[in-house]
Design a protein around this motif. Structure first.
Motif, short mmCIF file in Angstrom:
data_model
loop_
_atom_site.label_atom_id
_atom_site.label_comp_id
_atom_site.label_asym_id
_atom_site.label_seq_id
_atom_site.Cartn_x
_atom_site.Cartn_y
_atom_site.Cartn_z
N GLY A 56 -60.53 20.70 14.03
CA GLY A 56 -59.35 19.87 13.88
C GLY A 56 -58.28 20.34 12.93
O GLY A 56 -57.40 19.56 12.56
N VAL A 57 -58.28 21.61 12.55
CA VAL A 57 -57.26 22.08 11.62
C VAL A 57 -55.88 22.06 12.28
O VAL A 57 -54.92 21.52 11.72
CB VAL A 57 -57.61 23.47 11.05
CG1 VAL A 57 -56.53 23.97 10.11
CG2 VAL A 57 -58.96 23.42 10.34
N LEU A 58 -55.76 22.60 13.48
CA LEU A 58 -54.50 22.52 14.22
C LEU A 58 -54.24 21.08 14.65
O LEU A 58 -53.10 20.61 14.61
CB LEU A 58 -54.53 23.44 15.44
CG LEU A 58 -53.29 23.41 16.34
CD1 LEU A 58 -52.02 23.80 15.57
CD2 LEU A 58 -53.48 24.33 17.55
N THR A 59 -55.27 20.35 15.02
CA THR A 59 -55.14 18.96 15.44
C THR A 59 -54.43 18.13 14.38
O THR A 59 -53.56 17.31 14.69
CB THR A 59 -56.53 18.35 15.71
OG1 THR A 59 -57.30 19.25 16.48
CG2 THR A 59 -56.41 17.01 16.41
N GLU A 60 -54.79 18.34 13.14
CA GLU A 60 -54.17 17.60 12.03
C GLU A 60 -52.67 17.83 12.00
O GLU A 60 -51.88 16.89 11.84
CB GLU A 60 -54.81 18.02 10.72
CG GLU A 60 -54.24 17.33 9.51
CD GLU A 60 -54.87 17.80 8.21
OE1 GLU A 60 -54.35 17.40 7.15
OE2 GLU A 60 -55.87 18.55 8.23
N GLN A 61 -52.26 19.08 12.18
CA GLN A 61 -50.83 19.38 12.13
C GLN A 61 -50.11 18.89 13.37
O GLN A 61 -48.96 18.46 13.30
CB GLN A 61 -50.63 20.87 11.89
CG GLN A 61 -51.11 21.24 10.50
CD GLN A 61 -50.89 22.69 10.16
OE1 GLN A 61 -50.75 23.56 11.03
NE2 GLN A 61 -50.84 22.97 8.87
N LEU A 62 -50.78 18.92 14.53
CA LEU A 62 -50.19 18.33 15.73
C LEU A 62 -50.01 16.82 15.55
O LEU A 62 -48.97 16.26 15.89
CB LEU A 62 -51.07 18.62 16.95
CG LEU A 62 -51.15 20.06 17.42
CD1 LEU A 62 -52.28 20.23 18.43
CD2 LEU A 62 -49.82 20.54 17.98
N ALA A 63 -51.02 16.17 15.00
CA ALA A 63 -50.99 14.71 14.83
C ALA A 63 -49.86 14.29 13.89
O ALA A 63 -49.29 13.21 14.06
CB ALA A 63 -52.33 14.20 14.31
N ALA A 64 -49.53 15.12 12.92
CA ALA A 64 -48.45 14.80 12.00
C ALA A 64 -47.10 14.74 12.73
O ALA A 64 -46.17 14.08 12.26
CB ALA A 64 -48.39 15.82 10.87
N ARG A 65 -46.99 15.37 13.89
CA ARG A 65 -45.74 15.40 14.66
C ARG A 65 -45.84 14.63 15.97
O ARG A 65 -44.88 14.63 16.74
CB ARG A 65 -45.38 16.86 14.96
CG ARG A 65 -44.97 17.62 13.74
CD ARG A 65 -44.70 19.09 14.00
NE ARG A 65 -43.83 19.36 15.11
CZ ARG A 65 -43.59 20.59 15.60
NH1 ARG A 65 -44.17 21.63 15.04
NH2 ARG A 65 -42.80 20.77 16.62
N ALA A 66 -46.96 14.00 16.25
CA ALA A 66 -47.19 13.37 17.55
C ALA A 66 -47.36 11.86 17.39
O ALA A 66 -47.73 11.37 16.33
CB ALA A 66 -48.46 13.95 18.18
N SER A 67 -47.12 11.15 18.49
CA SER A 67 -47.43 9.72 18.49
C SER A 67 -48.93 9.54 18.66
O SER A 67 -49.54 8.69 18.01
CB SER A 67 -46.67 9.00 19.60
OG SER A 67 -46.96 9.57 20.86
#
Length: 174
Positions: A56-67
């Motif tokens: 989830g390292v990339l997931t965390e950064q995606l989530a910061a920009r996603a709904s």
């Protein structure tokens, strides 16, 4: 949609090490994430499908920009580590986790689909089936981002260049 089960890259490998590829500690990984995220055309990523989220390292950064982020993996261990990471970052409310070892990809539409360093764990036919299914999951005007390690790895069925060739041939998008 196509189930994804690349064997060793799944449960067994995540069971051996907390972060099998050093996503959270290696400079290469940090730089790759920055380039990957910088390549996405919009600040707001909307509803995201991440295929192969690992810890989830990339997931965390995606989530910061996603709904919302629908993050998938074949490893229950990886999914639990991903959940813990996003809980620690206060982003778990944006996250849905899906184990794709026995189920297909969850239905769309998605504004952003991320296939980061996972395609080479599949055979050419399996990857072609997966990639061919993505346009049906993509919202109008959506983005598919594919990222690959391009150096040879003996244990991978495909090289990064071969993965991109399959993506180019079967995605059916500009």
């Amino acid at each position: 949609v196509y189930p994804i089960n690349p064997g060793l890259a799944g449960q067994e490998l995540h069971g051996r090490k907390a972060d099998p590829w050093g996503f959270a500690t290696r400079w290469y990984e940090e730089r790759k994430r920055a380039v990957t995220l910088g390549a996405l055309p919009d600040r707001d990523l909307g509803r995201v499908l991440e295929i192969g989220c690992s810890v989830g390292v990339l997931t965390e950064q995606l989530a910061a920009r996603a709904s919302t982020v629908v993050a998938t993996d074949v490893s229950a261990t990886a999914l639990e580590r991903c959940r813990a990471r996003l809980e620690g970052a206060g982003l778990a409310g944006r996250l849905t986790l899906v184990d794709t070892s026995d189920a297909g990809l969850p239905g769309g539409p998605y504004d952003t689909i991320v296939l980061s360093e996972v395609g080479y764990y599949l055979g050419r036919a399996e990857l072609a089936a997966l990639v061919s299914s993505l346009p049906a999951l993509l919202a109008d005007g959506g983005t598919v981002l594919a990222c690959h390690w391009r150096h040879p790895v003996q244990d991978y069925p495909l090289s990064g260049d071969a993965v991109q060739d399959v993506v180019d041939r079967h995605l059916g998008l500009p």
